[in-house]
Structures are given as structure tokens and as C-alpha cells.
Design a protein around this motif. Sequence first.
Motif, short mmCIF file in Angstrom:
data_model
loop_
_atom_site.label_atom_id
_atom_site.label_comp_id
_atom_site.label_asym_id
_atom_site.label_seq_id
_atom_site.Cartn_x
_atom_site.Cartn_y
_atom_site.Cartn_z
N ILE B 12 6.31 6.12 9.82
CA ILE B 12 7.36 5.17 10.18
C ILE B 12 7.54 3.97 9.43
CG2 ILE B 12 8.59 4.33 12.34
CD1 ILE B 12 6.85 6.44 13.94
N GLY B 13 8.68 3.70 8.83
CA GLY B 13 8.94 2.43 8.32
C GLY B 13 8.90 2.86 6.75
N ALA B 14 9.87 2.25 6.05
CA ALA B 14 10.05 2.46 4.46
C ALA B 14 9.96 1.27 3.87
CB ALA B 14 11.22 3.27 3.95
N GLY B 15 8.96 0.43 3.91
CA GLY B 15 8.76 -0.95 3.13
C GLY B 15 7.51 -0.62 2.24
N ALA B 16 7.03 -1.69 1.61
CA ALA B 16 6.01 -1.47 0.51
C ALA B 16 5.05 -0.43 1.26
CB ALA B 16 5.53 -2.82 0.19
N ILE B 17 4.52 -1.03 2.52
CA ILE B 17 3.49 -0.18 2.94
C ILE B 17 3.60 1.34 3.52
CG2 ILE B 17 1.94 -0.25 5.08
CD1 ILE B 17 1.05 -2.40 3.15
N GLY B 18 5.06 1.54 4.13
CA GLY B 18 5.15 2.91 4.46
C GLY B 18 5.43 3.57 3.46
N THR B 19 6.13 3.19 2.35
CA THR B 19 6.28 4.24 1.13
C THR B 19 4.96 4.59 0.33
OG1 THR B 19 7.22 2.21 -0.21
CG2 THR B 19 8.80 3.48 0.85
N GLN B 67 -7.96 -7.54 -5.05
CA GLN B 67 -8.16 -7.27 -6.34
C GLN B 67 -8.20 -5.63 -6.75
OE1 GLN B 67 -8.97 -9.43 -8.96
NE2 GLN B 67 -8.65 -7.61 -10.17
N ALA B 68 -8.71 -5.16 -5.70
CA ALA B 68 -8.73 -3.50 -5.76
C ALA B 68 -7.08 -3.06 -6.03
CB ALA B 68 -9.44 -2.78 -4.66
N SER B 69 -6.27 -3.48 -5.07
CA SER B 69 -4.89 -3.21 -5.11
C SER B 69 -4.24 -3.78 -6.65
CB SER B 69 -4.34 -4.05 -4.01
OG SER B 69 -3.15 -3.17 -3.52
N ILE B 70 -4.73 -4.72 -7.05
CA ILE B 70 -4.06 -5.46 -8.27
C ILE B 70 -4.37 -4.46 -9.31
CG2 ILE B 70 -4.32 -7.27 -9.82
CD1 ILE B 70 -4.39 -9.10 -7.37
N ASP B 71 -5.74 -4.06 -9.51
CA ASP B 71 -5.96 -2.86 -10.37
C ASP B 71 -5.40 -1.84 -10.17
OD1 ASP B 71 -7.84 -5.01 -11.27
OD2 ASP B 71 -9.59 -4.07 -10.05
N GLY B 360 2.02 -11.88 4.75
CA GLY B 360 2.68 -12.24 3.30
C GLY B 360 1.76 -11.31 2.17
N ASP B 361 1.11 -10.55 2.47
CA ASP B 361 0.24 -9.78 1.57
C ASP B 361 0.82 -8.25 1.43
OD1 ASP B 361 -1.42 -11.70 0.74
OD2 ASP B 361 -2.90 -11.51 2.12
N GLY B 362 1.86 -7.90 1.99
CA GLY B 362 2.32 -6.55 2.17
C GLY B 362 2.38 -5.86 0.81
N ILE B 363 2.94 -6.75 -0.19
CA ILE B 363 3.52 -6.13 -1.35
C ILE B 363 2.16 -6.13 -2.11
CG2 ILE B 363 4.42 -6.61 -3.58
CD1 ILE B 363 6.45 -5.95 -1.28
N CYS B 364 1.41 -6.94 -2.20
CA CYS B 364 0.02 -6.83 -2.90
C CYS B 364 -0.93 -6.03 -2.46
CB CYS B 364 -0.72 -8.58 -2.73
SG CYS B 364 -2.18 -8.38 -3.59
N LEU B 365 -1.02 -5.75 -1.00
CA LEU B 365 -2.09 -4.85 -0.51
C LEU B 365 -1.40 -3.27 -0.49
CD1 LEU B 365 -3.71 -6.84 1.87
CD2 LEU B 365 -4.42 -6.52 -0.44
N SER B 366 -0.09 -3.06 -0.86
CA SER B 366 0.56 -1.71 -0.54
C SER B 366 -0.24 -0.70 -1.20
CB SER B 366 2.01 -1.71 -0.80
OG SER B 366 2.26 -2.10 -2.13
N PRO B 367 -0.70 -0.98 -2.37
CA PRO B 367 -1.08 0.26 -3.09
C PRO B 367 -2.71 0.86 -2.54
CG PRO B 367 -0.43 -1.11 -4.82
CD PRO B 367 -0.53 -1.93 -3.40
N ILE B 368 -3.36 -0.16 -2.09
CA ILE B 368 -4.77 0.11 -1.57
C ILE B 368 -4.39 0.57 -0.16
CG2 ILE B 368 -5.20 -2.30 -0.70
CD1 ILE B 368 -7.69 -0.19 -2.84
N THR B 369 -3.57 0.02 0.53
CA THR B 369 -3.39 0.39 1.87
C THR B 369 -2.89 1.82 1.99
OG1 THR B 369 -2.97 -2.09 2.47
CG2 THR B 369 -2.11 -0.06 4.08
#
Lengths: 378, 395
Positions: B12-19, B67-71, B360-369
Motif C-alpha cells: 500500500i503506497g507507491a512512493g519511493a518506499i512502496g515501489t 551507505q548500504a542504500s547508496i551503494d 527526510g530519508d525515504g528516497i535515500c533509504l528506499s533501495p535498502i528498505t
Amino acid sequence: MIHKDVLVIGAGPSGLSAAIEAGKAGADTLLVDLNLKAGGQLFKQIHKFFGSSAHHSGTRGYEIGSLLLKQARDAGVEIWLQSTVIGIFPGGKVGIERGLDNGEKDLVTLKAKTIIIATGASENAIRFKGWTTPGVMGAGAAQTMVNVNHVRPGENIVMIGSGNVGLIVSYQLMQAGCNVVALLEAAPKVGGYSVHAAKIRRAGVPIYTSRTIIEALAGEDGSVCGCVTAAVDDHFQPVPGTEETLKCDVITLATGMKPTMDLVKLAGCALKFHGPLGGYVPIHDERLETSVKGVFVAGDSTGVEEANTALDEGKIAGISAAEELGYISHEDADAMRSEIWSRLDSLRLGPFGERRMKEKKAMMEEYSETVKVPAAFQ
Amino acid sequence: MTNEKYYDIVVIGAGAIGTSVAYHLAKEGYKTALLERGDIASGSSSHCDAVAVICDKLPGLDTKMGQASIDYFGKLAKEFDYDFEYTPKGCLYVCETEPEFAAASKYCEAQQKDGYKMRMIDSRELSEMEPHISKDLYGALYTPPESSVAVNPYRLCFAFTYEAEKFGLEKYTYCKITKINLNDKTNAVESLETNYGTIHTKRIVNCAGAWAPFVGKLTGLSIPIEPRKGTNLVSEQTPRLCNNKIMEYGYMMSKFDSINFKRKVSKLVEDQNIAFNLEYTNSNNLLVGGNRLFRGYDIRTEIETVKAICERAMRFFPELANIKCIRTYSGVRPFVKDHLPIVSDVDSIPGYYIAAGHEGDGICLSPITGKFMAEIVAGRPTDFDISKLDFKRFA
């Protein structure tokens, strides 16, 4: 923070007449416009107006502009020119980038008890290959160049669109010494009044119907050197094999206008799509109040029409704002408005006017059904 | 003919985290649906800035995840067909005064000890790196591009969705959820009632960000996320005024109330909780921010905020005075009191998961999340211990 009774945004015909009415009634009124001069489109209208004497028939547009400006000053209206409203913010605060006499700008915050939004309309663009090439411009821009700045936009002009704007601006470009190569009209018939079209044809300018532009051609200097046109079918799609090339250095687009909705949206006014009025418009009642209490609209920003209707709508909005603040009694305001409304009804006769009148009436009905009582400004 | 639908899992939710969560679940092989009340990226992910850095994170888990997310961004940029404008870009945390520099140095030291590449630079080096910056600054904390990248947040959401669709993701935009049905006996997730009909599933992931509490309410869950407003200004296109992402060290204060550090700023800047940051976009417009205010879900920009951001920005880049602002926008960030997101299952409702509250970290942490959530759902251990992010902590 500056406080005002009435803030009128836009000093075109509707804004000026709104400010005059509010000022005359005794309201502390500020009129703001981003241009060097007040008068809006009136100052580029060098032709004589139609209509009744109440609508300055027989007077040229720019003369009406000067007349209104004088009346506004006499009514005690404060006028800020070269001043841009940058937004309507929470709490009903209006941000204005005020032009100062020394050419500098100052950002001021203002709170007005009522706001009249009279921001007019902007030209529609149509998209075709090369539509951003220098030399492609709105017909209104070309009109400003010749009538206000006295500069010819170019030598050889192709006009796209044969509505009244396309026809009148073509004629004015010719008066200014430009050669109008042709007018193109995608519809099967000329859009504007035949009296204007006849003037163009008499001067030997061809009007091609069921034909549109498909490409702007650029010369070595990167600006327009011609255009490719094509016949269109019943669905306005270009017909292959009918392409023709015209030589020109300017392509002007007179392809309709849409109400300028930016500030209306920021004020939180309810909008509704009305094609015959030019697109999304703020729904309003007979007092020209929007769905937000104390926020009024007038002129083309409530639906694209003519300068005459804009003048009258402006008056209604000015009267209603003054009434809202207690400067005019409800009875007097009702009487003044009903006189203007009947005049507007007679103005909105004829094939164009009636369609718009029907649409306006439908919109005001929607208002009474959906809005009922305007919501407080937040 | 029935319009009932069956999925292994519903996001539920199609922002950076949901997608991202949807992408990782679909890739894992789950038959996944993505439900969104508006369109893709219509909430916080389209009302934010574009940067992913570690230097705005506290040492420890926060930085490690960053850092894990940025990598991981770098890896995804190579794998994805859909370009999300991944751009490694250094970051400068500028210090106005000596005490700020000292505090930043301490922070830098702690991060260096954990092996992260960042270093303090003096005012001379700062003005070499950024010729347009004010000359009276004391220095800066520099983070190299390995730990500081920019992405286009809009495109990121579309990229995750596009790539997930290759693995069979089905999306439902403009979807209104009216009810979430739980099993009478076990309390486990059974189905959702929506304007698309009933959707049957044993698992749902609440990725609704600042709106996660509303989704929580549908099953009686109280999720302690609050909307916190942030505002950005967009400039006209300009020649490059800065080479790195620029932030003021005071930004830390607006983010972490615990860092008690007093700046010498005007009352307006103080009241508006302004933290200057500046970056250029791929189209050479500047994004100028920012601030944090609690205003409920009202995302209208306030004129005082605009003025305060301008005032603060011109203190660091005086030339901004000659550049026009063409637009402003505000959005809400999903704020959690302890500044850590919620990424876990929910004990009381079998099959219910939450990935929300990244502020404010949703974009940054989206891949790792997304990666973590797929691991949690699959029952595998996550790459590192994220028990601190468990929803349990609010019990």
C-alpha cells in the motif's frame, strides 16, 4: 504587513472597473498589475469597440484604457504597477513583488479583506515540429509588438487560426506594414466575424480552411524561414500528400485562449472545466464570489470573452466586494447588479455570446448546488 | 465473472518506499499488487529533494543503512532499463563558525572511525571547491561521491514500478481502500475491500509514509508517524553556482532536536526552522531548501518560509540575490519521534508489515528498505541487525 479592504489583481478592463466601483463606494482599494501601464489588453486594441454606449462603442480600446485609469485615480484607488503577485498564501496573505520608482523590487506581504482576481487569459499554443523555433509566437505577442512597442515582429507572417483574434491581428499587422502571407484554419469554416474576414480577403490575403501547420522550417540563423502546411481530414489529422510550403519569417498562433488560473488555484477556489469558456474556470455566483469567501473573480479569468463583458463583470465584482464590507447596502448592490446583468445578457447575444451565456448560467447553477455557502479563507 | 483478485502480497503506497518494496517482493517471486490512492509518486516522493547522503545521518545504524542504500543505488542504476538519473555528487556541510566546525569535526571523527570516507576542509579549500560560496565561512565537512549521490525521486518511483512490472507486479492507482478484513480467530490478514473490488491476500505491507497512520487505523493499529512539512524553492536555469550538494551544519539541528546548537540567525530564520541546502538538478535549475514545520497535512507553501529560505540562502551564496525563483513546493515528511523508520512485521496481526516513517530519508533509504522488507517477508535474516526499526518499540 499592509492591510487593505479590497485587493484587485490585474489592471485590465475587468480589474480597472472592479477597482473603480470598490473605490467609489469608499473601500480602501489597491490595484496591482505586473505591466508598466495599467489597461491590460485595452492598450493594444487600436480598433473601435462594438456594443452600446454603456460599453464605449465607437471608442478605441486604448482610449477606454486611459479613461478607466483616470476614473480609478479619481476614485482614490492606489495603483501599483510593475508589481507581481507571487502567491496567495495560507492565512489569506498575499505576496507582492512591488516595483519601486528606482527600478528595484520589494517583496511585501499584504492582507486584504476581499480579493478580486482579474488575471485575464493566456494564449494557447499548438504543438508541431519546430514549434519552439524563434519566430513562432502568440498572435497576442505580435499584436503587442506592433501596437504597443511599434516594432514589426517580421516581414512575412503566416497566421494560424481565423478566430477574431487571428483576423484582427492579421489586419493590424498589415496596417503596421507586414505582409500577411496567409491565414490557416483547421476547421472547415472561418471562426471569427465575417466582417473581419472580408477585410482581410479584400486586401488579397488568402484564408485556407481545413488546413493546418505541420512544421516550422528554420533557416541558417536558426529562426523561422517558412512552414509546411497540410490539409486536414474530418478528425483534424493531416492528410499525407497535401503538404505545401509557405515562405515566411514569423508564424503567429491565434489558437484560442485559456483563463489564467494560477492565483485562483492558490486561493483554493473550486474549479470546473467549461470548454466554451476556455477551460478550467473558478465557479462563482451572481455576485461573482468564488467558493472561497471574500474572493471574487471577473473578466477572462472567469471564462474567455470580450473586453465589454469583462468591463461589466468587473463592475459586479467591485460592487459585491464593497457590499461584502458594508460600503454598499444589499438592496443597492442587488439593484446595481441586476442592471448590469441585464446589460450583459444583451451583450451575450449572437452565436458566440449565447453559447458562453448558457455555459455561465450552467456554472452559476452548479455553484448554487455544490458550494451553497462559500468557505472561509484559510 | 468475478472481480475478486488474489495476490501473495499487497503493498500500500507507491512512493519511493512502496515501489521499492513492491519491486523487491515481485523480484522475489511473490504475486504482488501495488495499491496507491493517487498516482505513482504523488505524495512525499514528488515533494522532496533529490539527494542521498550519509552525512546527514547519526553514526551507527542510521549511517550504515544509508551507505548500504547508496551503494545499492549504483548497482540498480546499472541493472535498471529505466533511468532514474543516478548522479554521484559530493556533499559539503558548511560551518559558519569555529564552534560549528568543532562539532562537525567530532562527528566526522566518529564516522571516520567506522570507516566512512569524509573529511574536514578549511575555508581556503572550501572556496576552491565552491568559488561562489561566501568567503567568511569557517570550513566544511566534505563527503565524497562514494557516500553522496543524487537521484530523480519521481523517476526513481517510476523505475521501481517499471522494473517490478517485468516480474509481474500489478498496480492499482487511484485505489481507495475501504476495509481490511482480518480473520476472526487468528486476526491474520485476509482481504481488502477497494473500489477495484475485493482483493484477497494473506499479507499486506503498509508503505503509506506520512499517511501510514490512516491505513493503520483500518485495522485498529496506532502508528506513531506525524506529517512534518518541508519546503523547497526552484530557481530559473542558471550556470552552475555550486559543484556539490551544499548544506549548512545547522541542518542537523532541524533534523535531530537532540543536537543542541545555537546559530546566529534572524528570528524569521529561527521561527521557520530553516536549514539551508542547495543543489542543482540535471536541467540546471537550482533547488534551494529547506525547513521542517509541523502543519498537519497542509502542504501549501508559506510566504514566511519562502522569505526565510531566501534570506538564509543568500547568506551562503550572495549571488542567489540575482537569480529568480520560479516556483516553490512543499511536502510532508513522515516523522517518527526517534528519527528511525519502522521496518518490520506487526505481532498482533499476522501477515501485516510496515515500512514507513523515514522522514527526510525515504528516497535515500528506499533501495535498502525494499531489500530488507523482502527478506523479512521471506523469513530470511536481513544483511544486518535492524531490530531497532521494529514496530515493537512503540508497544
